[in-house]
Design a protein around this motif. Sequence first.
Motif, PDB file in Angstrom:
ATOM      1  N   ASN A  92       0.815  -1.207   0.000  1.00 39.14           N
ATOM      2  CA  ASN A  92       0.000   0.000   0.000  1.00 39.14           C
ATOM      3  C   ASN A  92       0.852   1.262   0.000  1.00 39.14           C
ATOM      4  O   ASN A  92       0.531   2.239  -0.679  1.00 39.14           O
ATOM      5  CB  ASN A  92      -0.949   0.004   1.202  1.00 39.14           C
ATOM      6  CG  ASN A  92      -2.193  -0.817   0.928  1.00 39.14           C
ATOM      7  OD1 ASN A  92      -2.458  -1.198  -0.206  1.00 39.14           O
ATOM      8  ND2 ASN A  92      -2.965  -1.091   1.968  1.00 39.14           N
ATOM      9  N   HIS A 129       0.181   3.373  -3.201  1.00 40.13           N
ATOM     10  CA  HIS A 129      -0.784   4.454  -2.992  1.00 40.13           C
ATOM     11  C   HIS A 129      -0.223   5.723  -2.369  1.00 40.13           C
ATOM     12  O   HIS A 129      -0.793   6.796  -2.538  1.00 40.13           O
ATOM     13  CB  HIS A 129      -1.930   3.972  -2.093  1.00 40.13           C
ATOM     14  CG  HIS A 129      -2.652   2.777  -2.612  1.00 40.13           C
ATOM     15  ND1 HIS A 129      -3.268   2.766  -3.839  1.00 40.13           N
ATOM     16  CD2 HIS A 129      -2.871   1.548  -2.080  1.00 40.13           C
ATOM     17  CE1 HIS A 129      -3.841   1.578  -4.041  1.00 40.13           C
ATOM     18  NE2 HIS A 129      -3.604   0.819  -2.994  1.00 40.13           N
ATOM     19  N   ASP A 189       4.576   5.609   6.057  1.00 39.73           N
ATOM     20  CA  ASP A 189       5.025   6.392   4.911  1.00 39.73           C
ATOM     21  C   ASP A 189       4.752   7.865   5.169  1.00 39.73           C
ATOM     22  O   ASP A 189       4.085   8.219   6.139  1.00 39.73           O
ATOM     23  CB  ASP A 189       4.332   5.912   3.623  1.00 39.73           C
ATOM     24  CG  ASP A 189       2.832   6.182   3.636  1.00 39.73           C
ATOM     25  OD1 ASP A 189       2.414   7.369   3.672  1.00 39.73           O
ATOM     26  OD2 ASP A 189       2.059   5.204   3.607  1.00 39.73           O
ATOM     27  N   GLY A 236      -1.345  10.358   2.550  1.00 40.19           N
ATOM     28  CA  GLY A 236      -2.358   9.999   3.548  1.00 40.19           C
ATOM     29  C   GLY A 236      -3.424   9.129   2.905  1.00 40.19           C
ATOM     30  O   GLY A 236      -3.559   9.096   1.684  1.00 40.19           O
ATOM     31  N   ALA A 254      -6.183   7.789   1.080  1.00 38.47           N
ATOM     32  CA  ALA A 254      -7.110   8.367   0.116  1.00 38.47           C
ATOM     33  C   ALA A 254      -7.945   7.235  -0.469  1.00 38.47           C
ATOM     34  O   ALA A 254      -7.449   6.446  -1.256  1.00 38.47           O
ATOM     35  CB  ALA A 254      -6.339   9.098  -0.980  1.00 38.47           C
ATOM     36  N   SER A 305      -9.381   2.046  -7.410  1.00 42.60           N
ATOM     37  CA  SER A 305      -8.055   1.595  -7.020  1.00 42.60           C
ATOM     38  C   SER A 305      -7.542   0.548  -7.998  1.00 42.60           C
ATOM     39  O   SER A 305      -8.288  -0.309  -8.445  1.00 42.60           O
ATOM     40  CB  SER A 305      -8.107   0.974  -5.625  1.00 42.60           C
ATOM     41  OG  SER A 305      -6.898   0.270  -5.367  1.00 42.60           O
ATOM     42  N   GLY A 326      -5.762  -1.784  -7.178  1.00 40.14           N
ATOM     43  CA  GLY A 326      -5.573  -3.016  -6.416  1.00 40.14           C
ATOM     44  C   GLY A 326      -6.827  -3.862  -6.359  1.00 40.14           C
ATOM     45  O   GLY A 326      -7.887  -3.489  -6.860  1.00 40.14           O
ATOM     46  N   LEU A 327      -6.685  -5.012  -5.718  1.00 39.97           N
ATOM     47  CA  LEU A 327      -7.788  -5.951  -5.584  1.00 39.97           C
ATOM     48  C   LEU A 327      -8.730  -5.507  -4.463  1.00 39.97           C
ATOM     49  O   LEU A 327      -9.862  -5.985  -4.372  1.00 39.97           O
ATOM     50  CB  LEU A 327      -7.192  -7.326  -5.261  1.00 39.97           C
ATOM     51  CG  LEU A 327      -7.979  -8.582  -5.552  1.00 39.97           C
ATOM     52  CD1 LEU A 327      -8.419  -8.627  -7.000  1.00 39.97           C
ATOM     53  CD2 LEU A 327      -7.118  -9.798  -5.233  1.00 39.97           C
ATOM     54  N   GLY A 328      -8.251  -4.606  -3.614  1.00 39.06           N
ATOM     55  CA  GLY A 328      -9.088  -4.095  -2.540  1.00 39.06           C
ATOM     56  C   GLY A 328      -9.183  -5.009  -1.335  1.00 39.06           C
ATOM     57  O   GLY A 328     -10.048  -4.843  -0.492  1.00 39.06           O
ATOM     58  N   GLY A 341      -6.313  -5.666   0.640  1.00 37.58           N
ATOM     59  CA  GLY A 341      -5.153  -5.457   1.498  1.00 37.58           C
ATOM     60  C   GLY A 341      -5.520  -5.164   2.948  1.00 37.58           C
ATOM     61  O   GLY A 341      -5.079  -5.874   3.862  1.00 37.58           O
ATOM     62  N   LEU A 342      -6.312  -4.136   3.164  1.00 43.01           N
ATOM     63  CA  LEU A 342      -6.666  -3.777   4.541  1.00 43.01           C
ATOM     64  C   LEU A 342      -7.425  -4.906   5.244  1.00 43.01           C
ATOM     65  O   LEU A 342      -7.064  -5.272   6.368  1.00 43.01           O
ATOM     66  CB  LEU A 342      -7.460  -2.461   4.585  1.00 43.01           C
ATOM     67  CG  LEU A 342      -6.705  -1.192   4.166  1.00 43.01           C
ATOM     68  CD1 LEU A 342      -7.631   0.022   4.176  1.00 43.01           C
ATOM     69  CD2 LEU A 342      -5.525  -0.937   5.090  1.00 43.01           C
TER      70      LEU A 342
END
Lengths: 120, 120, 143, 143
Positions: free
Chosen positions: C61, C65, C92, C96, C98, C103, C105-107, C109-110
Motif C-alpha cells: 500500500n 498508494h 510512509d 495519507g 485516500a 483503485s 488493487g484488488l481491494g 489489502g486492509l
Amino acid sequence: MPDVNAIVAERAEPGVEVVTVTGEHDLSTAPELKRQLDAALASGAAVVVDLMQTTFIDSTVLRVLILAREDAGERGIAFRVALGESTGYGVRRLLELTGMEQRLATAPTRAAAIADAAAL
Amino acid sequence: MPDVNAIVAERAEPGVEVVTVTGEHDLSTAPELKRQLDAALASGAAVVVDLMQTTFIDSTVLRVLILAREDAGERGIAFRVALGESTGYGVRRLLELTGMEQRLATAPTRAAAIADAAAL
Amino acid sequence: MRRVTSGAMTPNSSGFELELAALADNVPLVRHALRGLLEGTGSSDERVSDIALAVTEACANAVLHAYPDTPGPVEVSAALSAGSLLTVTVRDHGSGMAPRVDSPGLGVGLPVMAAIADALEIDTPADAGTLVRMTFDLRPQAS
Amino acid sequence: MRRVTSGAMTPNSSGFELELAALADNVPLVRHALRGLLEGTGSSDERVSDIALAVTEACANAVLHAYPDTPGPVEVSAALSAGSLLTVTVRDHGSGMAPRVDSPGLGVGLPVMAAIADALEIDTPADAGTLVRMTFDLRPQAS
Ligand SMILES: Nc1ncnc2c1ncn2[C@@H]1O[C@H](COP(=O)(O)OP(=O)(O)O)[C@@H](O)[C@H]1O
Ligand SMILES: Nc1ncnc2c1ncn2[C@@H]1O[C@H](COP(=O)(O)OP(=O)(O)O)[C@@H](O)[C@H]1O
C-alpha cells in the motif's frame, strides 16, 4: 427520523425523469434509491438525480449512483446529477474523499441538469 | 533473494503454454508475471499457470491471476491453474482468506491442468 | 533487479528498523528481515507466512498508494516484546489515506491485514502520510 | 420502516452505548445518538458530518458483512474524554474480517474510516466477530 429524508421521482418535463433525493441517506435507503433509479432508467426518459437538498450520503448510496451512471452510459440513456452550492457538505465530502466528483456527470443546478439531460 | 523465485514460460505440449511460478512472488514480480501471462494468452495456445512450487503470493499477484483468468474467459482461451498439495501454504492461505480458491479454475496437478486445458 | 536506494538496517535480537524507498523491489527485503526476526520465536511456519502476508500488504500500500509522483521513504519497524508479542509498524510520508473507488488493487489489502493481525491500527499523523501498526500474538493457538 | 429489534440506549453527558440488531434501518439511529452527544462539544458541523460518515461506514460493514445468515447484534459505544477526544467502538459478533474480492460494496469503507479518524483500530477478538475503534480529536484545527 424527520420526513425530510425522501426520494421522489417525477416527470419534471417531457422526456426527463427526475429523482429528487432530500435529507440524509445511507444503506437503509440505498435499496429504495436503486429501485427508483432502475425504474427511471427503464422509463425511456433521460434521468436526472437531484442532490441539491441532500445533506449526507454514505458509500452504499454513492455506489448506487455510480452504478446507475454506468448503467445509463451502457444503455445510451442521458444521465445527470444535480450537485451544487446547496448540496450538503456530507455529500460533497464523500465525493471529494473518493475522487468521484468528476465521475458522476454533474451539473451545478437542477435546471442545468435537466437541460443537459434533455439536450443529450 | 535466491533464484528459486522464478517465472518461466514454455510450450509444455503442442497447444498448451505453461507459465511456471516458483518461490515467492509479490508486487515486485507481479508485473513480470502479467507480461508472461499476456504473452501466453496472445500465443494462441491454451494457458496453464503452474503454482505447484509457489510458496507465497500477495494480493497483487492474486489480482494478476484473476485478471488473466477473466481475460482468457472473455477471449475463449482455455485456462487452468495447477494448485495442489505441493503448493505452499502462503498461496493457499490467501486464496482461502479471499474465497478465491473456487474461482481460479484450478486442477490438482500440473499434468491434470495441462490435460484439462488441452481438452477445452 | 533490487534497487535498495536507501537501506539502513539495524537488526538485533528483539527487533529491526528499516528505512527504504517506497519501491516494489524493496518489499521482499522486509519479509526477509521479518523471517530472520521470527526464527528464534518458535512460531509455526504458517504463522510466519501469515505475518509476512500482512506486512507485505501494508508495504504494498505504501508503494502503490502513498506517493502518486516520486517514491518517498517507507519506514518499517518490528519489535518483539516478551518474546510473544510482535508489533510491526509501516509508516510512509505520502498523501495519507485516500479512498479510491478505482483503485488499481484488488481491494483486499486492509481486510487481509485486519484478518491476520490480532490488532490493526491506522493513524493519519498530523505531519502527513500513513502509519499502519499491526500486533501479532505469537503464542501457539492464538489466532 | 424502523425495526429496532433491540435498542438499549443509555445516553449521558459523556457517552452512550447502543445495542442494536445488525439491520440497515438501525444505522440512522446511531448517527442520531452521535449528533446528540457531539452537540455540546463545539465541534463544527463539518467535523460532526465526517465523524457520522466514518461511524456509518463501520456500522454498514457490520450490517453487510458480519452476519451472512441471520443478523446478530452490533454494539456501538461512544465516549467523550476531556471533552476533546471522542472514541467510538463498533463491535459485532459475526464471521470476523473476511476479505472478499467480490464484495458487494464500493470498497471504500475502511479507507474512509482511516482517512477521517485520527486513529482507526481493528481487532479480531478471540471470541469471534470484529471490533472497530475510532478515535477523533475534536479540537479545532486537528484533522
Ligand atoms: N499507505 C497508503 N497511503 C494512501 N492511501 C492508502 C494507503 N494504504 C491504503 N490506501 C487506500 O486504501 C485503499 C484500500 O487499500 P487496500 O484494502 O489495501 O486495497 P487496494 O490497495 O488493493 O486498493 C487503497 O485503494 C488506497 O486508496
Ligand atoms: N464487520 C465486518 N465483518 C466481516 N467482514 C468485514 C467487516 N468489515 C469489513 N469487512 C470485510 O472488509 C472488506 C472491506 O471493507 P470496506 O473497505 O468497508 O469495503 P466494502 O464494505 O465496500 O466492501 C469487506 O468487503 C469485507 O469483506
